[in-house]
Write an enzyme that holds these catalytic residues in place. Structure first.
Site, PDB file in Angstrom:
ATOM      1  N   GLY A 249       0.697  -1.128  -0.165  1.00 28.22           N
ATOM      2  CA  GLY A 249       0.160  -0.079   0.109  1.00 28.22           C
ATOM      3  C   GLY A 249       0.886   1.237   0.013  1.00 28.22           C
ATOM      4  O   GLY A 249       1.851   1.245  -0.329  1.00 28.22           O
ATOM      5  N   SER A 250       0.421   2.179   0.605  1.00 32.50           N
ATOM      6  CA  SER A 250       1.021   3.459   0.462  1.00 32.50           C
ATOM      7  C   SER A 250       2.359   3.536   1.421  1.00 32.50           C
ATOM      8  O   SER A 250       3.087   4.694   1.370  1.00 32.50           O
ATOM      9  CB  SER A 250      -0.023   4.782   1.077  1.00 32.50           C
ATOM     10  OG  SER A 250      -1.137   4.697   0.270  1.00 32.50           O
ATOM     11  N   THR A 251       2.672   2.754   2.122  1.00 35.48           N
ATOM     12  CA  THR A 251       3.701   2.803   2.953  1.00 35.48           C
ATOM     13  C   THR A 251       4.986   2.824   1.937  1.00 35.48           C
ATOM     14  O   THR A 251       6.019   3.268   2.594  1.00 35.48           O
ATOM     15  CB  THR A 251       4.047   1.642   3.656  1.00 35.48           C
ATOM     16  OG1 THR A 251       3.928   0.250   3.138  1.00 35.48           O
ATOM     17  CG2 THR A 251       3.107   1.522   4.736  1.00 35.48           C
ATOM     18  N   VAL A 252       4.928   2.342   0.795  1.00 37.03           N
ATOM     19  CA  VAL A 252       6.061   2.560  -0.098  1.00 37.03           C
ATOM     20  C   VAL A 252       6.148   3.716  -0.912  1.00 37.03           C
ATOM     21  O   VAL A 252       7.128   3.795  -1.943  1.00 37.03           O
ATOM     22  CB  VAL A 252       6.284   1.311  -1.052  1.00 37.03           C
ATOM     23  CG1 VAL A 252       6.503   0.023  -0.134  1.00 37.03           C
ATOM     24  CG2 VAL A 252       4.834   0.806  -1.665  1.00 37.03           C
ATOM     25  N   LYS A 253       5.290   4.583  -0.799  1.00 32.81           N
ATOM     26  CA  LYS A 253       5.397   5.983  -1.578  1.00 32.81           C
ATOM     27  C   LYS A 253       6.818   6.741  -1.357  1.00 32.81           C
ATOM     28  O   LYS A 253       7.227   6.967  -2.152  1.00 32.81           O
ATOM     29  CB  LYS A 253       4.076   6.779  -1.287  1.00 32.81           C
ATOM     30  CG  LYS A 253       2.962   5.894  -2.096  1.00 32.81           C
ATOM     31  CD  LYS A 253       1.493   7.040  -1.640  1.00 32.81           C
ATOM     32  CE  LYS A 253       0.534   6.284  -2.651  1.00 32.81           C
ATOM     33  NZ  LYS A 253      -0.854   6.853  -1.901  1.00 32.81           N
TER      34      LYS A 253
END
Lengths: 373, 613
Positions: free
Chosen positions: B319-323
């Protein structure tokens, strides 16, 4: 009487207490040495209580020996047929009413004492045959040989059906030795050997019990049944072999002390001896046995009548059969048959019988000058 | 009639001959004795020794496992058990019946016995009862003679004092089964009954086990001990000293409470694992002595999958944790610049494509013009759709691989999953299909085919924190006893983010700081009131597929398909001491409200104890 007395007194042994007790000092010394050794090794193999019991038995045996040595040969000769007959009758009694012991009928229970008639026959058979040939011109005729063989066969068969292969073998040997010493013709020796060879398969198929057959088969290939009957042979060979030249030392035999040797204080006691005293000890023991055999044959050769000669010779040779069969069995060159190492194995009756036999020998020897007059 | 002279001569000859024969036979016996005792002496001595000397292997004591404060997490306890030698009994059932008249044997015991009988090591005794009380030991001892096939065995048995709280962090041991036995150094395991099955216990098996010792004993024919001849002491296994801080572990566990999820905290400076929680857990102690099948089935079939190690073996869409990672890739590859702005109407459309890719944030109108910094803080999907589209899947794959995605982090366990970082080549190979541009968009926001482990997320976040160095994660810090410790130095991971331009890194780190501290930061609420600077990124991941094979309970299907809430972060911002990932499965709402507060408490707890700077 004075004549006899003077003869005795001229003899170098005249002041010897042993001689007066009709004991042969030479034989006695050898036997005492053997028994001392035996008690030592029985102690190593069986401990305190075993050695005490054996000591008591040897004492009884010595008593019997001394008593028998007092009986003059002519009395022995006179009684021979009666003793033989009594032995046969007792065997028959055992056959029908005998007490079961060790899976075979061998005993007569007299309440206070268990008596094994087959032991009596060990002496009675050679006595009977010596008596039979005593007055006859030798070598024996064919008819006499047949009679003699019958006299041997009857007790042998009776004992064989008990069954007790070891004893019947020894009794056959004791009788056969009389026949042999009486001058059994060579061609008859040869043909009886052939006969025995022919009888062996019959024996195998009709007489021998499974466990006995097993013992023979195992003897031929002990590794085949290492946990069963081959175990005895394998283990005793290991004990003897690991003794080496000098042995592991008295009471130091690991195989015997750790109980790997079966029946180590009875039939297999030689394995204990061989392990603890090594080759040198074993040879020394053999020399002692050989010396006793030599003394017995010396006595026989010096005997002054046929009865004495034949009886003395047969007793001595039977003794050597004990030694050869037992040691041969322990070191794996003969099948396992229940024959003790004479005077060394723990066990009452055989020791007493053997000492009784030596008592007879001594009687034959010490009374000879009296008879010769 | 009789002729004394002739007869005397005849007898003398016969006697002489007999004497000669006896002598020859005696000599033959002596010859045989010579052969046995002199010529074959060596052979028979060897046989005699084999007769009497048995070699008894001595088990080494298994090394203990300590946390960084010296708290024992795995120890050895003396335990008495009754074991049956199958070889010594004909009728096992009858034996057990008789035994049960002396010692209580439950149905569970019987069942476990039957089970172990099926997969036993040949020739090894099988326990029928374990953990006997002193009274039971005495009860059996007086009846021992009735059961020659049963033996009482006292041995050191692994014990995990904290049970389920550390099971997923350290693993456990169990009895050696036939399959394992085949592969083992059997001589070295001659006296050992247990072996590491999972986790550290398995990975460090050789170190923990040590080396077998021997005792030469003299036994008699009944196999009774006579004396000890020689003794070679076993070499005990080495202890493991972990990076793990049990207090932090307890804190993390209490944060999760009844929720299913993962918390992993590491030291960004060396990759040492400070806490590793996978909830729920289970008590490994019954597995050591042998678990009955009913209890096992209950564990195995539980919808919460307590035996599944989510932290190490679970794969989730990141999810967004890798943005932040993706942003860095955009900057480094040149497809975006700090100043570049993207119009976010709430959705994204591929050029020449009708389909609208929605922004998963619930801002129906979109965010308007968004730059890179803002896109991380507010977690704007449209910005990342655009960036991913222009980067293409293979460039994205290349950069993300350098962060360690799609490969194991190198944690010292065997069970670690490698997750999946998709590429066009992967799709061709695995799916036999071409890559579609639309699929790049999903991957660009940490969804789609992308599956990551929590370890990858925390390790890559730690790399952002420490300036771009990725360390192999390590649970074990040192081996051996206190005064003879053998430190395991930190190891850099295989793929590195070589030479990240510092200005790019600063941009991303600043954005992550504003996720926590900024006015629009998605984790701001969770971190209000902290007196240090932290950085992080929230995430909310759709559950594409449930990560394990647990059976679904129809009434719970709804819940199982809810989103996973994530937060990755580190603190302090300038001199990072801890990096953490929190993943809570199937929650209402996102990572900001469900995961970030947990992470904050864990960071608080750690900094409280270890200082803030």
């Amino acid at each position: 009487m004075t004549d006899f007395a003077s003869r005795i007194h001229t003899h170098k042994e005249r002041h010897n207490l042993a001689w007066r007790l009709h004991l042969d000092t030479t034989l006695l010394t050898a036997l005492m040495l053997l028994m001392a050794l035996a008690l030592g090794i029985v102690y190593s193999a069986g401990g305190d209580s075993t050695v005490n019991k054996q000591l008591a038995r040897l004492a009884v045996g010595m008593g019997v020996m001394v008593v028998l040595a007092q009986i003059p040969p002519r009395i022995l000769k006179l009684w021979s047929p009666a003793i033989y007959l009594a032995g046969i009758i007792m065997l028959l009694v055992v056959e029908f009413t005998g007490v079961i012991g060790k899976g075979a009928q061998r005993w007569i229970d007299l309440g206070f004492f268990r008596f094994q008639p087959s032991e009596l026959l060990k002496l009675a058979v050679p006595m009977m045959l010596a008596w039979y040939f005593a007055e006859k011109p030798l070598p024996p005729t064919l008819k006499q040989i047949v009679v003699a063989l019958l006299l041997i066969i009857v007790p042998v068969v009776l004992i064989a059906i008990q069954p007790d292969l070891g004893t019947s073998l020894l009794i056959f040997a004791s009788g056969f030795f009389v026949l042999w010493l009486a001058g059994l013709q060579w061609k008859l020796v040869a043909s009886s050997a052939l006969l025995a060879a022919a009888a062996a398969p019959m024996l195998w198929f009709f007489y021998m019990r499974d466990y006995q057959k097993q013992r023979v088969l195992t003897f031929l290939d002990p590794e085949k049944d290492p946990l069963g009957s081959g175990y005895h042979i394998i283990q005793s060979k290991i004990a003897v072999g690991s003794g080496g030249l000098y042995g592991k030392g008295y009471m130091q035999g690991t195989q015997s002390q750790l109980e790997f040797i079966p029946e180590r204080h009875t039939d297999f006691i030689f394995a204990v001896f061989g392990e603890e005293f090594g080759f040198l000890g074993a040879v020394l023991l053999m020399v002692l046995f050989a010396f006793i055999v030599w003394r017995g044959l010396y006595i026989a050769s010096n005997a002054q009548d046929t009865y004495s000669r034949l009886l003395a010779g047969a007793i001595t040779l039977t003794f050597s059969v004990y030694v050869i069969v037992n040691i041969g069995m322990v070191i794996g060159v003969l099948p396992v048959v229940g024959v003790p190492l004479p005077l060394v194995s723990y066990g009452g009756t055989s020791s007493v019988t053997l000492l009784a036999g030596f008592g007879l020998l001594m009687s034959l020897h010490t009374h000879r000058r009296l008879l010769s007059s | 009639m009789k002729d004394p002279v002739t007869e005397g001569g005849l007898f003398y000859r016969r006697a002489l001959m007999a004497g000669a024969v006896v002598l020859i036979l005696f000599l033959a016996l002596v010859g045989r004795l010579f052969y046995l005792q002199v010529l074959s002496y060596e052979e028979y001595v060897a046989k005699a020794d084999r007769n009497r000397i048995s070699t008894i292997p001595l088990a080494p004591t298994r090394g203990l496992i300590y946390d960084r404060n010296g708290v024992v997490l795995a120890e050895n306890r003396t335990s008495f058990s009754l074991e049956v030698m199958l070889e010594k009994t004909r009728d096992v059932d009858a034996l057990i019946e008789e035994l049960s008249s002396v010692i209580t044997i439950s149905d569970d015991d019987r069942e476990r016995f039957a089970q172990e009988r099926r997969q036993r090591r040949k020739g090894r005794a099988i326990p029928i009862r374990t953990r006997l009380s002193e009274k039971e030991v005495a009860q059996f001892s007086v009846n021992q003679h009735r059961f020659p096939a049963v033996s009482l065995r006292g041995q050191l048995i692994r014990h995990y004092p904290f049970g389920e709280q550390f099971v997923h962090a350290i693993g456990y041991v169990g009895r050696i089964n036939d399959r394992e036995w085949e592969k083992l150094d059997q001589a070295n395991y001659a006296a050992t009954s247990h072996i590491g099955k999972v986790g550290l216990e398995r990975f460090y098996e050789q170190v923990l086990h040590g080396a077998v010792g021997y005792q030469e004993i003299e036994t008699d024919v009944h196999d009774r001990l006579v004396r000890v001849l020689n003794r070679v002491a076993p070499i005990d296994g080495k202890d493991l000293h972990l990076h793990l801080d049990s207090e932090l572990q307890f804190a993390a566990l209490s944060m999760l409470g009844e929720q299913r999820g993962v918390i992993v905290a590491i030291d960004p400076n060396d990759g040492g694992v400070l806490a590793l929680v996978s909830a729920p857990g289970f008590d490994p102690n019954p597995f050591v002595t042998g678990i009955d099948s009913l209890s096992y089935r209950a564990l195995n079939e539980s919808p919460d999958a307590p035996m599944f190690n989510r932290a190490i073996n679970g794969v989730y869409p990141p999810g967004s944790t890798v943005k932040p990672h993706l942003a860095l890739a955009g900057l480094m590859s040149g497809v975006t610049q700090p100043s570049r702005k993207v119009w976010d109407p709430g959705w994204y459309q591929l050029p020449g494509d009708e389909r609208k890719y929605r922004d998963f944030n619930w801002h129906l109108g979109g965010h308007g013009w968004v730059d890179l910094h803002t896109s991380i803080i507010i977690s704007c999907d449209t910005y990342f759709y655009d960036m991913a589209n222009r980067m293409g899947i293979d460039v994205l794959h290349d950069y993300m691989q350098r962060f360690g995605f799609g490969q194991k982090t190198g944690l010292d366990v065997y069970e670690e999953a490698s997750g999946l970082l998709p590429s066009s080549e992967w799709k061709r190979r695995a799916r036999k299909q071409a890559w579609y541009p639309g699929e790049t968009l999903s991957v660009g926001i940490g969804q789609g085919y992308w599956n990551a482990t929590s370890l990858q997320l925390v390790s890559s976040t730690a790399a952002l924190a420490n300036g771009g160095k990725r360390y192999q994660l390590q649970l074990v810090d040192a081996l051996g006893v206190m005064d003879n410790r053998q430190d395991l130095p930190a190891q850099l991971a295989e793929h590195q983010l070589n030479a990240i331009p510092p200005e790019h890194l600063k941009l991303v780190r600043d954005a992550m700081k504003d996720v926590v501290h900024g006015a629009r930061g998605t984790a701001r609420k969770a971190f209000t009131g902290i007196d240090y600077l932290a950085a992080g990124k929230t995430g909310t991941a759709q559950v594409a597929s449930y990560a394990q094979d647990a059976k679904y309970d129809a009434t719970k299907v709804e819940e199982r398909f809810r989103d996973n809430a994530l937060f990755v972060g580190y603190a302090p911002y300038d001199k990072p001491k801890i990096a953490v990932i929190v993943l809570v499965e199937n929650v209402m709402g996102g990572g900001g409200s469900n995961a970030a507060p947990l992470a904050r408490r864990v960071i608080d707890a750690y900094l409280e104890k270890n200082g803030r700077d």
